[in-house]
Design an enzyme around this catalytic site. Structure first.
Site, PDB file in Angstrom:
ATOM      1  N   ASP A  14       0.786  -1.195  -0.098  1.00  0.00           N
ATOM      2  CA  ASP A  14      -0.071   0.005   0.000  1.00  0.00           C
ATOM      3  C   ASP A  14       0.806   1.446   0.108  1.00  0.00           C
ATOM      4  O   ASP A  14       0.697   2.252   0.707  1.00  0.00           O
ATOM      5  CB  ASP A  14      -0.978  -0.163   1.084  1.00  0.00           C
ATOM      6  CG  ASP A  14      -1.999  -1.062   1.200  1.00  0.00           C
ATOM      7  OD1 ASP A  14      -2.151  -1.880   0.462  1.00  0.00           O
ATOM      8  OD2 ASP A  14      -2.060  -1.828   2.359  1.00  0.00           O
ATOM      9  N   GLU A 174     -11.539   1.238  -3.529  1.00  0.00           N
ATOM     10  CA  GLU A 174     -10.609   1.423  -2.548  1.00  0.00           C
ATOM     11  C   GLU A 174      -9.329   2.378  -2.954  1.00  0.00           C
ATOM     12  O   GLU A 174      -9.176   2.894  -4.141  1.00  0.00           O
ATOM     13  CB  GLU A 174      -9.852   0.355  -1.691  1.00  0.00           C
ATOM     14  CG  GLU A 174      -9.148  -0.599  -2.645  1.00  0.00           C
ATOM     15  CD  GLU A 174      -8.770  -1.880  -1.991  1.00  0.00           C
ATOM     16  OE1 GLU A 174      -8.880  -2.081  -0.805  1.00  0.00           O
ATOM     17  OE2 GLU A 174      -8.540  -2.753  -2.827  1.00  0.00           O
TER      18      GLU A 174
END
Length: 496
Positions: A14, A174
Site C-alpha cells: 500500500d 478503495e
C-alpha cells in the site's frame, strides 16, 4: 537506463508517496507490526532507504490483541506548508486518524481522529482548505469514495461526508487519491480486490467534489490478464511528478512463486511504473497498461545505478528500522546489541494474537540462506518463518529436563506438527540454518563442519492464498516459555 521491479522488496504494501524539493518520501502499511508505518526516502525513485516510522509510541496506535492483518491499513503521506502528514486507518478499532511532523527524521504527533468511516484515507490541500477522503459510506448511507472538509488542526468535520464517485463497477473500490493536474481534478482509486484481479482506475472533473468522468479505457493499470507472469495483483497506486515533469506511479503488486504456481508468500511489494499524459489530458501507465519486471527508460539518468542489499546481519542492520515486533513488545524481554540479541520468553506463544517475544525482519526474496547461532538457557528459542499466528514454520532449540534438542515444527492452520528433532545432549549451543527457494524451505543444523538436514516444507502453505490476510513472511527470532532465555549471534540472511 534499465530498472527492475519491485523497487522495494518484501512485505511493504500500500505505498503512498510525496515529493519535497529533490527528495521523495514513501510510506507503507504495517498491520499488526510495531513500530507502525515505515518511511522511506529516495532521490531517484528506484533506490529507497528506510529512515524511520510514523507510529513509534503505544499512545499513537492501539494494537493490543489485534489479529494478523488487522491494525494499520493503507497510509497516505502528504506535505503542506512545511509539514508532513500521514493519515491511515486502524481497521481493528475502525478509526481514521492522522499524525504530523515538522521533522521527517524525528517523532510524529499524537493521533488526530476524523469522524468519517471507511478505510484507505487520503488528504488533499488547496487554498487553505483540507479535504479528507476514504472509501465507505457517506452521511446518507451512499457508498463510494467519500469526501468531507476538515479542520486540519483538530480533525473536526467542516462539511458533511458525501459520496463523490462510485468507481467503474469493480469490487472493493478503495485507495482513493486526489490530484490537481493542469487545472483538472484527478481521482485515482483501485478495484478488484488486492488479489489477482487488482487494478488501478481513475476519473477526472472540474471540481474537487465532482462530478467525475471515468477514464474511457479503465483500468489504467492491471496485470490481471497476464496468466503465467510473475508480477500479479498490481494496484493501490499513488502518483508523483519528477523534476523533469515526468509522472510516475508507485503501487503494490506481488511476485508469485512460479509461472503456473499462483501462490505468494513474500507479501505485497512496491513497484514503480511510468505514467504518460496525452494531449487529451488522460494518462496511460506502464506497458500497454501493465507493469513489467523491468523497464527501459530515458527518464532516469544512465548515471543512476540501482543498488540492492544482499546480506543482512545484526551488524549492518538497524534494530529500530529494519526489525519489528508483533504488536506492542515488553521491552524488558529484549536486549539488543550491535552483534547479538538476548531474548527472555513468556507464556505467550507465536500462536496467539498477543505479543510474544519476537523480533523479525522481512523476507525480501525467494532464494536465501538464513543462519544464526543460538545459545539456550531454558525453554525454547529459534528462528520462525512467520506469516501469521496460524501459519509459521519454526526451527528451534528446546530444553527438556537437562538435555537439549533441535526441532522442526510446521504450523499450518489447525495442524501443528513437530516433523523432526535432533538430540543435542548437554550441548545448549547450535547453529540453525534455513535455505529458501521459490517453492521450499529446507531446515538444517550445522555441526562438525556439516549441515544436517531435518526436513523441508513448501512455501505455498505460508502464502496469502492459504493463510489469507495481507501480510508477508517475516524471518523472526523468538523465545517462548515462562523461564526461557536465549542468546542469538552471527545472524545472517543472504539472498542468492
Amino acid at each position: 537506463m534499465k530498472y527492475n521491479n519491485p523497487v522495494i522488496k518484501g512485505f511493504y504494501p500500500d505505498p503512498s508517496v510525496c515529493k519535497v524539493k529533490d527528495t521523495y518520501y514513501l510510506v507503507c502499511s504495517s498491520f499488526q507490526y510495531f513500530p507502525g508505518v515505515p518511511i522511506f526516502e529516495s532521490r531517484d525513485l528506484i533506490n529507497w532507504k528506510q529512515i524511520g516510522h510514523c507510529l513509534t509510541r503505544e499512545s499513537q496506535v492501539q494494537l493490543g490483541e489485534v489479529t494478523s492483518s488487522g491494525g494499520v491499513f493503507a497510509p497516505t503521506i502528504r506535505h503542506n506548508n512545511g509539514r508532513f502528514y500521514m493519515t491511515t486507518t486502524n481497521d481493528t478499532t475502525r478509526q481514521n486518524f492522522y499524525v504530523w511532523t515538522d521533522d521527517i527524521y524525528g517523532e510524529w504527533s499524537e493521533p488526530i481522529y476524523v469522524d468519517q468511516g471507511g478505510i484507505d484515507p487520503d488528504l488533499y490541500f488547496e487554498d487553505g482548505k483540507t479535504y479528507f477522503m476514504s472509501n465507505g459510506k457517506d452521511d446518507n448511507g451512499i457508498g463510494g469514495i467519500v469526501q468531507c472538509e476538515i479542520d486540519i488542526e483538530t480533525g473536526t468535520k467542516l462539511s458533511p461526508s458525501r459520496s463523490i464517485w462510485q468507481g467503474t463497477g469493480g469490487r472493493y473500490l478503495e485507495s482513493p487519491h486526489m490530484y490537481k493536474i493542469n487545472g483538472r481534478y484527478y481521482l485515482m482509486a483501485s478495484e478488484g480486490g488486492t488479489e489477482y484481479g487488482h487494478m488501478v482506475v481513475y476519473a477526472r472533473g472540474d471540481s474537487i467534489s465532482g462530478p467525475f468522468e471515468a477514464y474511457p479505457d479503465n483500468p489504467v493499470l492491471t496485470n490481471r490478464n497476464l496468466g503465467g507472469y510473475e508480477l500479479q495483483a498490481v494496484g493501490h497506486g499513488d502518483l508523483v511528478q519528477d523534476d523533469d515533469g515526468h509522472w510516475w506511479m508507485l503501487h503494490l503488486g506481488f511476485r508469485q512463486i512460479g509461472q503456473w504456481l499462483t501462490y505468494h508468500h513474500l507479501g505485497r511489494e512496491v513497484f514503480l511504473t511510468p505514467v504518460t499524459f496525452g494531449e487529451d489530458g488522460w494518462f496511460t501507465a506502464g506497458y500497454n497498461g501493465t507493469t513489467l519486471t523491468s523497464f527501459e527508460t530515458d527518464r532516469i539518468s544512465n548515471h543512476v545505478a540501482q543498488q540492492e542489499k544482499k546480506i543482512f546481519t545484526f551488524e549492518n542492520t538497524d534494530w529500530n528500522l529494519d526489525w519489528c515486533y508483533l504488536r506492542h513488545p515488553a521491552q524488558e524481554n529484549y536486549k539488543l546489541d550491535i552483534d547479538k540479541l538476548q531474548l527472555k520468553g513468556t507464556e505467550v506463544s507465536l500462536d496467539t494474537p498477543k505479543s510474544p517475544t519476537f523480533i523479525g525482519i522481512r523476507q525480501r526474496d525467494f532464494n536465501a540462506e538464513i543462519s544464526c547461532d543460538v545459545k539456550l538457557t531454558s525453554g525454547e528459542a529459534g528462528i520462525t518463518l512467520y506469516m501469521d499466528e496460524h501459519h509459521h514454520y519454526d526451527l528451534a532449540v528446546q530444553k527438556v529436563a537437562n538435555e537439549y534438542k533441535v526441532i522442526e515444527r510446521l504450523n499450518i492452520g489447525d495442524i501443528k506438527s513437530i516433523e523432526h528433532e535432533v538430540d543435542l545432549g548437554s550441548d545448549n549451543h547450535t547453529t540453525l540454518v534455513i535455505r529458501a527457494n521459490h517453492e521450499r524451505y529446507s531446515f538444517f543444523i550445522h555441526a562438525n563442519g556439516e549441515d544436517l538436514l531435518l526436513g523441508t516444507a513448501q512455501t505455498r502453505y505460508l502464502s496469502s492464498e492459504v493463510a489469507g490476510g495481507f501480510t508477508g513472511v517475516l524471518i523472526g527470532l523468538y523465545a517462548h516459555g515462562e523461564d526461557s532465555a536465549a542468546e542469538f549471534s552471527k545472524f545472517k540472511c543472504e539472498y542468492l
